[in-house]
Design an enzyme around this catalytic site. Structure first.
Site, PDB file in Angstrom:
ATOM      1  NE  ARG A  26      -4.197  -1.592   0.234  1.00 51.31           N
ATOM      2  CZ  ARG A  26      -5.300  -1.721   0.967  1.00 51.31           C
ATOM      3  NH1 ARG A  26      -5.586  -0.842   1.887  1.00 51.31           N
ATOM      4  NH2 ARG A  26      -6.126  -2.717   0.752  1.00 51.31           N
ATOM      5  NE  ARG A  30      -8.077   5.742   2.573  1.00 47.04           N
ATOM      6  CZ  ARG A  30      -8.861   5.231   3.518  1.00 47.04           C
ATOM      7  NH1 ARG A  30      -9.812   5.977   4.049  1.00 47.04           N
ATOM      8  NH2 ARG A  30      -8.713   4.007   3.934  1.00 47.04           N
ATOM      9  NE  ARG A  39     -10.389   7.022  -3.023  1.00 48.04           N
ATOM     10  CZ  ARG A  39     -11.693   7.044  -2.821  1.00 48.04           C
ATOM     11  NH1 ARG A  39     -12.474   7.734  -3.594  1.00 48.04           N
ATOM     12  NH2 ARG A  39     -12.214   6.369  -1.815  1.00 48.04           N
ATOM     13  CG  ASP A  76      -8.909  -3.653  -4.200  1.00 49.93           C
ATOM     14  OD1 ASP A  76      -8.307  -3.074  -3.287  1.00 49.93           O
ATOM     15  OD2 ASP A  76      -9.717  -4.575  -4.002  1.00 49.93           O
ATOM     16  CE1 TYR A 152     -12.743  -7.724   1.701  1.00 45.11           C
ATOM     17  CE2 TYR A 152     -11.056  -9.305   1.050  1.00 45.11           C
ATOM     18  CZ  TYR A 152     -11.454  -8.209   1.795  1.00 45.11           C
ATOM     19  OH  TYR A 152     -10.560  -7.609   2.637  1.00 45.11           O
TER      20      TYR A 152
HETATM   21  O1  1CP Z   1       0.133   0.415  -3.242  1.00 44.30           O
HETATM   22  C1  1CP Z   1      -0.305  -0.739  -3.253  1.00 44.30           C
HETATM   23  O2  1CP Z   1      -0.031  -1.598  -2.404  1.00 44.30           O
HETATM   24  C2  1CP Z   1      -1.141  -1.181  -4.466  1.00 44.30           C
HETATM   25  C3  1CP Z   1      -2.551  -1.042  -4.334  1.00 44.30           C
HETATM   26  C4  1CP Z   1      -3.441  -2.020  -3.591  1.00 44.30           C
HETATM   27  C5  1CP Z   1      -3.280  -3.380  -3.261  1.00 44.30           C
HETATM   28  C6  1CP Z   1      -2.049  -4.257  -3.460  1.00 44.30           C
HETATM   29  C7  1CP Z   1      -4.714  -1.650  -3.151  1.00 44.30           C
HETATM   30  C8  1CP Z   1      -5.287  -0.301  -3.304  1.00 44.30           C
HETATM   31  N1  1CP Z   1      -5.353  -2.759  -2.657  1.00 44.30           N
HETATM   32  C9  1CP Z   1      -4.497  -3.828  -2.685  1.00 44.30           C
HETATM   33  C10 1CP Z   1      -4.756  -5.211  -2.273  1.00 44.30           C
HETATM   34  C11 1CP Z   1      -5.918  -5.498  -1.392  1.00 44.30           C
HETATM   35  N2  1CP Z   1      -7.204  -5.010  -1.457  1.00 44.30           N
HETATM   36  C12 1CP Z   1      -5.886  -6.455  -0.356  1.00 44.30           C
HETATM   37  C13 1CP Z   1      -4.692  -7.313  -0.034  1.00 44.30           C
HETATM   38  C14 1CP Z   1      -3.692  -6.573   0.781  1.00 44.30           C
HETATM   39  C15 1CP Z   1      -4.147  -6.182   2.176  1.00 44.30           C
HETATM   40  O3  1CP Z   1      -4.477  -7.102   2.947  1.00 44.30           O
HETATM   41  O4  1CP Z   1      -4.132  -4.992   2.459  1.00 44.30           O
HETATM   42  C16 1CP Z   1      -7.159  -6.502   0.224  1.00 44.30           C
HETATM   43  C17 1CP Z   1      -7.610  -7.387   1.377  1.00 44.30           C
HETATM   44  C18 1CP Z   1      -7.989  -5.593  -0.488  1.00 44.30           C
HETATM   45  C19 1CP Z   1      -9.426  -5.328  -0.261  1.00 44.30           C
HETATM   46  C20 1CP Z   1      -9.628  -3.897   0.023  1.00 44.30           C
HETATM   47  N3  1CP Z   1      -9.676  -2.931  -0.933  1.00 44.30           N
HETATM   48  C21 1CP Z   1      -9.702  -3.267   1.277  1.00 44.30           C
HETATM   49  C22 1CP Z   1      -9.562  -3.955   2.616  1.00 44.30           C
HETATM   50  C23 1CP Z   1     -10.888  -4.102   3.287  1.00 44.30           C
HETATM   51  C24 1CP Z   1     -10.785  -5.054   4.470  1.00 44.30           C
HETATM   52  O5  1CP Z   1     -11.476  -6.060   4.448  1.00 44.30           O
HETATM   53  O6  1CP Z   1     -10.025  -4.756   5.409  1.00 44.30           O
HETATM   54  C25 1CP Z   1      -9.836  -1.880   1.065  1.00 44.30           C
HETATM   55  C26 1CP Z   1      -9.996  -0.779   2.073  1.00 44.30           C
HETATM   56  C27 1CP Z   1      -9.802  -1.687  -0.346  1.00 44.30           C
HETATM   57  C28 1CP Z   1      -9.812  -0.396  -1.076  1.00 44.30           C
HETATM   58  C29 1CP Z   1      -8.463   0.066  -1.443  1.00 44.30           C
HETATM   59  N4  1CP Z   1      -7.582  -0.673  -2.236  1.00 44.30           N
HETATM   60  C30 1CP Z   1      -6.435   0.059  -2.444  1.00 44.30           C
HETATM   61  C31 1CP Z   1      -6.588   1.313  -1.767  1.00 44.30           C
HETATM   62  C32 1CP Z   1      -5.582   2.430  -1.763  1.00 44.30           C
HETATM   63  C33 1CP Z   1      -7.857   1.293  -1.140  1.00 44.30           C
HETATM   64  C34 1CP Z   1      -8.490   2.420  -0.340  1.00 44.30           C
HETATM   65  C35 1CP Z   1      -9.381   3.176  -1.271  1.00 44.30           C
HETATM   66  C36 1CP Z   1      -9.429   4.637  -1.009  1.00 44.30           C
HETATM   67  O7  1CP Z   1     -10.158   5.004  -0.091  1.00 44.30           O
HETATM   68  O8  1CP Z   1      -8.798   5.431  -1.739  1.00 44.30           O
END
Ligand code: 1CP
Length: 347
Positions: A26, A30, A39, A76, A152
């Protein structure tokens, strides 16, 4: 620079380097003001993911600011169920929402026929990043592992106990196996397309592996990830893969022993000495600073990071966090951590 000469690839091929490469899960997101600005401009999170110009820009933001050794495609894990035909939306403060799968009828409606068409903007973003990345920076493509993605799809979003997913897997294992097989096929095909668009390294995120008991970990986390890596390797044997079965405890031994992957991602709970003696002789390791130490900063952060370097820097290693950067993280702390890792030298 050739892919094989990049620090991340050298570490994954088993080299112990003078200092390990660093990237952070990540690393785009944000906590960066430039991400929040884009965003807002894009509208929604999915608009960021599916607009290649935006996705390229967001991927590059942390590279420009901090000089990480690798970029990770901004996307994602849930674009895969989306491309299989599920509804997906992200609501502010609530995370991802999907129309949950309820039965075999819902499962049967998932289909691969539109899959690559829907994911074309993601592949365009991979190519766009590869074309603009600094010569020494590696590009990581990624996907979610079947267990985490299935959770999910069945829960309809985030979950604390995975009750519906486990009920499905325990009560109807043949049906859960069908869903897993579909995700293996779709994910392998997705990763191969990312390689063909320019990804040089892959990571599989099994963020919720730690929710499984040991027998289920082998069946629903390890086996499907191995099946994906085996398929990718058939056509692209040179591309290294990192697997991240987060919080699986002693289960990490099973992953290290099966060694179908090149790198193993460790969560922050894994003891460093144990990882060094039990895992690192078999496989390159990645991790595992607590993301909250990056929020805290100061002496707490630098001493914990130095301990990780002094222990795991003795073998093939990639510096990372134990899980993703949280939005509260001060960007200055990230800069200090990158400087510390880049200045460290193996004694
Ligand atoms: O910079 C990076 O790492 C690349 C971008 C990336 C990656 C690798 C994002 C952007 N998401 C992911 C993978 C991801 N998405 C995972 C596996 C890694 C982890 O465990 O963190 C998971 C479980 C998700 C699912 C997901 N998407 C969540 C988690 C929800 C939960 O159950 O806890 C969330 C909040 C998202 C949205 C998301 N994905 C990425 C971002 C930056 C965001 C936040 C969106 C925003 O508000 O801008």
């Amino acid at each position: 620079m050739q892919t094989a000469d990049k620090l991340l690839v050298r570490a994954l091929k088993g080299e112990t380097l003078a200092r390990p490469p660093i990237w952070l899960m990540r690393q785009a997101g944000r906590y960066l003001p430039e991400y929040r600005a884009l965003r807002t401009k894009a509208g929604s999170f999915l608009d960021l993911c599916y607009n290649p110009d935006f996705a390229v820009e967001v991927t590059l933001q942390p590279i420009r600011r901090f000089g990480f050794d690798a970029a990770i495609l901004f996307s994602d894990i849930l674009v895969v169920p989306h491309a299989l035909g599920m509804d997906l939306r992200f609501e502010e403060g609530r995370g991802p929402l999907l129309d949950a799968l309820k039965d075999d009828g819902d499962l049967a409606r998932l289909a691969m026929d539109q899959f690559h068409t829907k994911l074309r903007p993601v592949y365009a973003a991979v190519s766009g990043v590869r074309a603009t990345l600094p010569a020494e920076t590696a590009l990581i493509g990624f996907a979610g592992a079947p267990w985490t993605v299935a959770s999910y799809m069945i829960e309809g979003g985030s979950s604390r106990d995975f009750a519906k997913t486990k009920a499905w897997a325990y009560q109807r294992p043949e049906s859960f196996q069908r869903l897993t097989n579909l995700l293996v096929e779709a994910t392998a095909s997705y990763l191969i397309a990312q390689i063909e668009a320019g990804a040089e390294v892959l990571q599989l995120f099994d963020s919720w592996a730690g929710a499984l008991d040991h027998a289920s970990l082998l069946r629903w986390s390890l086996a499907p990830m191995k099946a994906i890596v085996d398929r990718v390797r058939m056509s692209h044997p040179e591309v290294p893969v990192i697997v991240f079965p987060r919080a699986c405890g002693a289960g990490y031994l099973d992953f290290a022993r099966s060694s179908f992957m090149h790198g193993l991602g460790l969560d922050s709970g894994v003891p460093l000495d144990w990882a060094f003696t039990q895992l690192q002789g078999r496989i390159a390791l990645q991790g595992n600073l607590d993301p909250q130490l990056l929020v805290a900063g100061g002496e707490a952060m630098t001493s914990a990071a130095t301990k990780i370097l002094d222990t795991l820097g003795q073998g093939p290693f990639i510096f990372n966090l134990g899980h993703g950067i949280v939005p509260e993280t001060p960007p200055e702390h990230v800069g200090q951590l990158v400087d510390l890792v880049k200045a460290w030298r193996r004694p």
